[in-house]
Design a protein around this motif. Structure first.
Motif, PDB file in Angstrom:
ATOM      1  N   UNK A  82      -4.017  -0.877 -36.323  1.00 32.55           N
ATOM      2  CA  UNK A  82      -5.013  -2.059 -35.524  1.00 32.55           C
ATOM      3  C   UNK A  82      -4.945  -3.672 -36.142  1.00 32.55           C
ATOM      4  N   UNK A  83      -5.186  -2.953 -38.186  1.00 29.46           N
ATOM      5  CA  UNK A  83      -4.826  -4.415 -39.165  1.00 29.46           C
ATOM      6  C   UNK A  83      -3.096  -4.808 -38.965  1.00 29.46           C
ATOM      7  N   UNK A  84      -2.534  -3.684 -39.126  1.00 28.19           N
ATOM      8  CA  UNK A  84      -0.896  -4.126 -38.528  1.00 28.19           C
ATOM      9  C   UNK A  84      -1.447  -4.671 -37.587  1.00 28.19           C
ATOM     10  N   UNK A  85      -1.390  -4.572 -35.878  1.00 27.98           N
ATOM     11  CA  UNK A  85      -1.671  -4.990 -34.325  1.00 27.98           C
ATOM     12  C   UNK A  85      -1.728  -6.792 -34.582  1.00 27.98           C
ATOM     13  N   UNK A  86      -3.256  -7.263 -35.805  1.00 26.20           N
ATOM     14  CA  UNK A  86      -3.415  -8.463 -35.675  1.00 26.20           C
ATOM     15  C   UNK A  86      -2.738  -9.074 -36.908  1.00 26.20           C
ATOM     16  N   UNK A  87      -2.462  -8.637 -37.305  1.00 25.63           N
ATOM     17  CA  UNK A  87      -1.775  -9.336 -38.460  1.00 25.63           C
ATOM     18  C   UNK A  87      -0.193  -9.763 -37.811  1.00 25.63           C
TER      19      UNK A  87
ATOM     20  N   UNK B 125      -6.759  -8.898 -45.538  1.00 30.57           N
ATOM     21  CA  UNK B 125      -6.824  -7.825 -44.999  1.00 30.57           C
ATOM     22  C   UNK B 125      -5.262  -6.212 -44.973  1.00 30.57           C
ATOM     23  N   UNK B 126      -4.427  -7.722 -44.850  1.00 29.11           N
ATOM     24  CA  UNK B 126      -3.205  -6.532 -44.466  1.00 29.11           C
ATOM     25  C   UNK B 126      -2.261  -6.076 -45.806  1.00 29.11           C
ATOM     26  N   UNK B 127      -2.952  -6.138 -47.245  1.00 32.16           N
ATOM     27  CA  UNK B 127      -1.799  -5.722 -48.296  1.00 32.16           C
ATOM     28  C   UNK B 127      -1.163  -4.493 -48.374  1.00 32.16           C
ATOM     29  N   UNK B 128      -2.234  -3.053 -48.347  1.00 34.24           N
ATOM     30  CA  UNK B 128      -1.030  -2.588 -48.016  1.00 34.24           C
ATOM     31  C   UNK B 128      -0.155  -1.549 -47.107  1.00 34.24           C
ATOM     32  N   UNK B 129      -0.685  -2.191 -45.619  1.00 31.32           N
ATOM     33  CA  UNK B 129      -0.240  -1.801 -45.031  1.00 31.32           C
ATOM     34  C   UNK B 129       0.959  -1.964 -44.058  1.00 31.32           C
ATOM     35  N   UNK B 130       1.832  -3.068 -44.639  1.00 30.94           N
ATOM     36  CA  UNK B 130       2.777  -3.366 -44.803  1.00 30.94           C
ATOM     37  C   UNK B 130       4.168  -2.012 -44.489  1.00 30.94           C
ATOM     38  N   UNK B 131       3.639  -1.432 -46.344  1.00 33.37           N
ATOM     39  CA  UNK B 131       4.400  -0.551 -46.431  1.00 33.37           C
ATOM     40  C   UNK B 131       3.798   1.148 -46.124  1.00 33.37           C
ATOM     41  N   UNK B 132       3.101   1.550 -45.201  1.00 34.17           N
ATOM     42  CA  UNK B 132       2.274   1.720 -44.813  1.00 34.17           C
ATOM     43  C   UNK B 132       3.303   2.497 -43.490  1.00 34.17           C
ATOM     44  N   UNK B 133       2.984   1.365 -42.829  1.00 36.00           N
ATOM     45  CA  UNK B 133       3.344   1.069 -41.753  1.00 36.00           C
ATOM     46  C   UNK B 133       5.437   1.601 -41.922  1.00 36.00           C
ATOM     47  N   UNK B 134       6.257   1.418 -43.042  1.00 38.88           N
ATOM     48  CA  UNK B 134       7.580   1.829 -42.521  1.00 38.88           C
ATOM     49  C   UNK B 134       7.774   2.718 -43.378  1.00 38.88           C
ATOM     50  N   UNK B 135       6.447   3.594 -43.702  1.00 43.14           N
ATOM     51  CA  UNK B 135       6.437   5.004 -44.341  1.00 43.14           C
ATOM     52  C   UNK B 135       6.364   6.153 -43.390  1.00 43.14           C
ATOM     53  N   UNK B 136       5.799   5.645 -41.460  1.00 44.90           N
ATOM     54  CA  UNK B 136       5.490   6.178 -40.658  1.00 44.90           C
ATOM     55  C   UNK B 136       6.554   5.732 -40.135  1.00 44.90           C
ATOM     56  N   UNK B 137       7.736   5.224 -39.991  1.00 48.70           N
ATOM     57  CA  UNK B 137       8.538   5.037 -39.633  1.00 48.70           C
ATOM     58  C   UNK B 137       9.578   5.706 -39.614  1.00 48.70           C
ATOM     59  N   UNK B 138       9.822   6.572 -41.037  1.00 52.77           N
ATOM     60  CA  UNK B 138      10.998   7.226 -41.605  1.00 52.77           C
ATOM     61  C   UNK B 138      10.950   8.801 -40.395  1.00 52.77           C
ATOM     62  N   UNK B 139      11.967   9.083 -40.026  1.00 53.00           N
ATOM     63  CA  UNK B 139      12.457  10.534 -39.512  1.00 53.00           C
ATOM     64  C   UNK B 139      11.955  11.773 -40.037  1.00 53.00           C
ATOM     65  N   UNK B 140      10.973  11.906 -40.896  1.00 49.63           N
ATOM     66  CA  UNK B 140      10.318  12.641 -41.899  1.00 49.63           C
ATOM     67  C   UNK B 140       9.094  12.543 -40.861  1.00 49.63           C
ATOM     68  N   UNK B 141       8.646  11.616 -40.808  1.00 46.33           N
ATOM     69  CA  UNK B 141       7.285  11.499 -40.825  1.00 46.33           C
ATOM     70  C   UNK B 141       6.923  11.694 -38.604  1.00 46.33           C
ATOM     71  N   UNK B 142       7.792  11.745 -38.505  1.00 44.20           N
ATOM     72  CA  UNK B 142       7.737  11.952 -37.364  1.00 44.20           C
ATOM     73  C   UNK B 142       8.256  13.284 -36.257  1.00 44.20           C
ATOM     74  N   UNK B 143       6.596  13.596 -35.385  1.00 46.92           N
ATOM     75  CA  UNK B 143       7.187  14.780 -35.197  1.00 46.92           C
ATOM     76  C   UNK B 143       8.366  14.808 -33.392  1.00 46.92           C
TER      77      UNK B 143
END
Ligand code: OVM
Length: 406
Positions: free
Chosen positions: A172-177, A195-213
């Motif tokens: 939600x924070x990322x979309x808002x940004x 409010x954005x701070x650490x969200x960008x790196x969280x997002x890019x981490x979640x985009x890695x293949x190992x994080x995806x079912x």
């Protein structure tokens, strides 16, 4: 900002100059009278404040969106011109590119979000809608945003993408940004940056293949890379597009649906009487309160458009939501009517960049409105709706309401 002399001369072509700031709190709180003012002034207007062209008429918005060869997306679809300003994040490989790059990315995402895939996920989307609406009927007094409009997409969409549960509110924070970043660097944008701070790196981490079912929408992008349709470098950025465009948009599509159903009880009564109206009702919400209000294009050559001579590198602000209330296109556009056929609305854009996820958005809208119609006899507003101002999105922060069961 003053209008460059040269620009004044080239736009002495009787183009109306307006002193409207479409990103002011005032405009964003109640945009529709301003859209009408722009439409009445002409097909294209010049906004002095930012030094750009704008249109709030259906014909021109649609024509510009379908003219990607002259009205480019590669220079960014916000106010910033990527040819001269550094983008706030690496550009999207589908939103902020032109053909031929766009064509490759689009093909991959379009196949993942196909009608066939919607058939596969439908049962689970319906099941989650039933579970949530049952719980909210029990609760009775709810916040339409926190309890429903934000909660439902945050459950079903990241599940479909294949994301774990941890930290989903970051979406939600990322979309808002992301959607604020399409506007100017105003106070609204600044607050979202804070409010954005650490969200960008969280997002890019979640985009890695190992994080995806395996076999979720995200993993399917990597499978397209396995087949050589895109590169492994492109894959995480395309997953990022799901996370950027897939949550805050549908949160507000559902939020605006709840707002409309509470504000127009006679329309909600029609939906209750005929739950099969869920799909057209959602479509009318998209026309009437379009979640994405605006996008920009950039001229990449001198352009004559709607009788106006534009230079290369001009920004053009297209009011999708203005097109959706253009009296030249719609009968009584300011009337919310779920039995209207709003085909041709611009809420998903138009042309090659038309929303690639629109089938997912429609599915979410349909199953939530269907579950409501079946389980909730009346929706009552129990307090003032609170707006959440965003440079691009038409959004609420809070919608106090009561669900009265059948
Ligand atoms: C993207 C993206 C981000 C925001 C909106 C959007 C409405 C796409 O990152 O590709 O489409």
């Amino acid at each position: 900002m003053t209008v460059p002399q040269e620009q004044c001369q080239s736009s002495a072509q009787d183009v109306p100059h307006l002193d409207i700031d479409p990103f002011s709190d005032d405009f964003l709180s109640m945009p529709y009278p301003y859209h009408a003012q722009m439409r009445d002034a002409g097909p294209i207007v010049w906004l002095d404040r930012y030094g750009l062209w704008a249109s709030a008429r259906h014909e021109e918005v649609k024509a510009a969106l379908n003219d990607w060869d002259r009205f480019s997306s590669a220079a960014g679809v916000g106010l910033a011109n990527f040819r001269t300003e550094k983008p706030f994040r690496p550009p999207s490989l589908i939103l902020e590119v032109d053909p031929p790059q766009h064509t490759r990315s689009r093909a991959v995402l379009a196949r993942i979000l196909s009608p066939k895939m919607m058939q596969q996920v439908r049962a689970e989307f319906e099941r989650q809608a039933d579970i949530l609406i049952d719980a909210l009927v029990e609760k009775r007094e709810i916040d339409g945003i926190k309890d429903l409009a934000a909660r439902y997409p945050l459950r079903v969409f990241p599940d479909a993408v294949g994301l774990s549960d941890e930290g989903r509110e970051n979406l939600l924070l990322y979309g808002d940004m992301v959607f604020n970043s399409f506007g100017p660097h105003n106070a609204i944008f600044a607050r979202s940056v804070e409010r954005y701070g650490p969200v960008s790196s969280w997002i890019m981490d979640k985009c890695r293949r190992e994080q995806l079912r395996p076999d979720g929408f995200g993993d399917l992008i990597y499978q397209a890379a396995d087949r050589g349709e895109i590169t492994y470098e492109e894959a995480p950025l395309l997953v990022r597009s799901f996370l950027s465009a897939g949550v805050d948009t549908t949160v507000n599509g559902l939020g605006n649906s709840l707002y409309c159903m509470a504000a127009f009880p006679e329309q909600y009564a029609k939906l209750v009487a005929t739950p099969a109206l869920a799909r057209p009702a959602f479509e009318e919400v998209l026309r009437f309160e379009s979640p994405v209000q605006t996008f920009f294009r950039t001229t990449i050559k001198p352009v004559e458009f709607a009788g106006v001579q534009m230079k290369e590198n001009d920004k053009v602000l297209l009011f999708l939501a203005g097109a959706n209330r253009d009296e030249r296109q719609w009968k009584s556009p300011d009337v919310f009517d779920i039995e209207r056929k709003p085909t041709g609305h611009m809420a998903f854009g138009s042309g090659i960049h038309g929303c690639v996820g629109q089938a997912v958005a429609r599915l979410e809208g349909e199953v939530i409105l269907t579950a409501l119609a079946k389980k909730v006899k009346r929706i009552e507003s129990t307090g003032e709706p609170v707006r959440r101002l965003n440079n691009t999105l038409r959004a609420f922060g809070s919608l106090p309401m009561r669900f009265i069961p059948h």
